[in-house]
Enzyme design. Structure first.
Site, short mmCIF file in Angstrom:
data_model
loop_
_atom_site.label_atom_id
_atom_site.label_comp_id
_atom_site.label_asym_id
_atom_site.label_seq_id
_atom_site.Cartn_x
_atom_site.Cartn_y
_atom_site.Cartn_z
N GLN A 52 -4.88 -1.70 9.30
CA GLN A 52 -4.65 -3.02 8.73
C GLN A 52 -5.25 -4.10 9.63
O GLN A 52 -4.95 -4.17 10.82
CB GLN A 52 -3.14 -3.26 8.54
CG GLN A 52 -2.78 -4.59 7.92
CD GLN A 52 -3.32 -4.74 6.50
OE1 GLN A 52 -3.23 -3.82 5.70
NE2 GLN A 52 -3.90 -5.89 6.21
N LYS A 78 0.83 -1.21 0.00
CA LYS A 78 0.00 0.00 0.00
C LYS A 78 0.87 1.26 0.00
O LYS A 78 0.55 2.24 -0.69
CB LYS A 78 -0.94 -0.03 1.21
CG LYS A 78 -2.05 -1.08 1.06
CD LYS A 78 -2.74 -1.41 2.37
CE LYS A 78 -3.72 -2.57 2.17
NZ LYS A 78 -4.32 -3.04 3.43
N ASP A 120 -11.43 2.04 3.31
CA ASP A 120 -11.63 0.59 3.21
C ASP A 120 -13.08 0.25 2.89
O ASP A 120 -13.39 -0.85 2.44
CB ASP A 120 -11.24 -0.10 4.53
CG ASP A 120 -9.86 -0.73 4.46
OD1 ASP A 120 -9.44 -1.12 3.35
OD2 ASP A 120 -9.21 -0.86 5.51
#
Length: 302
Positions: A119, A75, A142
């Site tokens: 995460q 990422k 997300d």
């Protein structure tokens, strides 16, 4: 250097010819399509920078899970390539839930940060649902916040979970028509199965969601013009589940008995009957990060 900057064109063309001669499925290339999206975003971000707008994303990792570290690293690389400024917060395993929520609160209030990514998974002493709800819906790149999920369910604008959003792009950019087609999703998770079904509905597909309690799973799957497999079991779906000419999207990623990467689909079996199929690796996986970057750019435009 981007992977495959200088591909062997003759070798690729030869493989494509061989596949056609053997009547094998067309490969849907997630690496190529994700690179197209990142290149488009890179241009958009450069234009925004020229107007004095810099995009920032915060990436938080609690603990040092090796797989999570790889994902976070990928990422960060994507941010660097596109031109998004990334702030990394690598917190120790013993970080308390209160400390994590406090950090998220500070980032919610920071105008320089447009996207916040925690995460997953987080350590067991931290409640995942509480963490997701702590992120501002305006920075929920997300697409996991209940407000984002609710907006999707009633057809309003909002951030969409990155993997399902990436699958829609794979289909559209591969000239697969969704409208009016029979679409079957295997799996009903909050991250893939449910949002996938809603996105296919949004594209006017006729959608069936299957799961572990579905009766006659093979019969249901064999109705599908588009079959999205997110069952979480390596090579479970073979040719007996697939209608001749179906498009098959494999969301799974595992290690097989030879320690090679594989998906939920038995690729060698299914490619004999499908019209198009995503490989593992190189199919759905690269699209998830590309769509995360897209969500971050969209957040900066709010």
């Amino acid at each position: 250097m981007i992977e495959n900057d200088f591909p062997d064109i003759e070798k690729i063309l030869r493989k494509m010819t061989n596949r056609k001669e053997k009547n094998m499925a067309r490969l849907i290339d997630g690496k190529k399509i994700s690179q197209q999206i990142k290149d488009e975003l890179k241009e958009k971000v450069a234009a925004m920078k020229s107007e004095g707008k810099e995009i920032g994303m915060a990436v938080i990792q609690v603990g040092n899970d090796p797989a999570s570290s790889v994902y976070v690293g990928n990422k960060k690389k994507a941010c660097e390539y596109i031109g998004i400024r990334s702030e990394s917060y690598e917190l120790p395993e013993e970080t308390t839930q209160e400390e994590l929520i406090t950090l998220i609160g500070k980032l919610n209030d920071d105008d320089r940060i447009h996207g916040i990514l925690v995460q997953l998974p987080v350590p067991k002493h931290i409640d995942e649902d509480t963490v997701i709800k702590a992120i501002s819906p305006r920075k929920d790149v997300d697409g996991f916040h209940p407000q984002s999920v609710g907006a999707l369910s009633i057809g309003q604008k909002g951030f969409v979970s990155c993997t399902p959003a990436g699958i829609i792009q794979l289909l559209k950019r591969s000239n697969v028509d969704i409208e009016g087609r029979e679409c079957v999703v295997i799996g009903r998770s909050n991250i893939v199965g449910k949002p996938m079904a809603l996105l296919l509905l949004r594209e006017n597909g006729t959608v069936t969601v299957t799961h572990s309690k579905t009766r006659d799973l093979k019969e249901v799957c064999r109705r599908a013009d588009i079959l999205v497999v997110a069952v979480g079991r390596p090579k479970m779906i073979d040719a007996s589940y697939v209608k001749e000419g179906a498009v098959v999207i494999d969301v799974g990623i595992h290690r097989d008995e030879n320690n090679r990467l594989c998906g939920d689909v038995d690729f060698e079996s299914v490619e004999q009957v499908a019209s198009a199929i995503t490989p593992v690796p190189g199919g759905v996986g690269p699209m998830t990060i590309a769509m995360l970057m897209n969500n971050c750019v969209e957040a900066a435009l709010l």
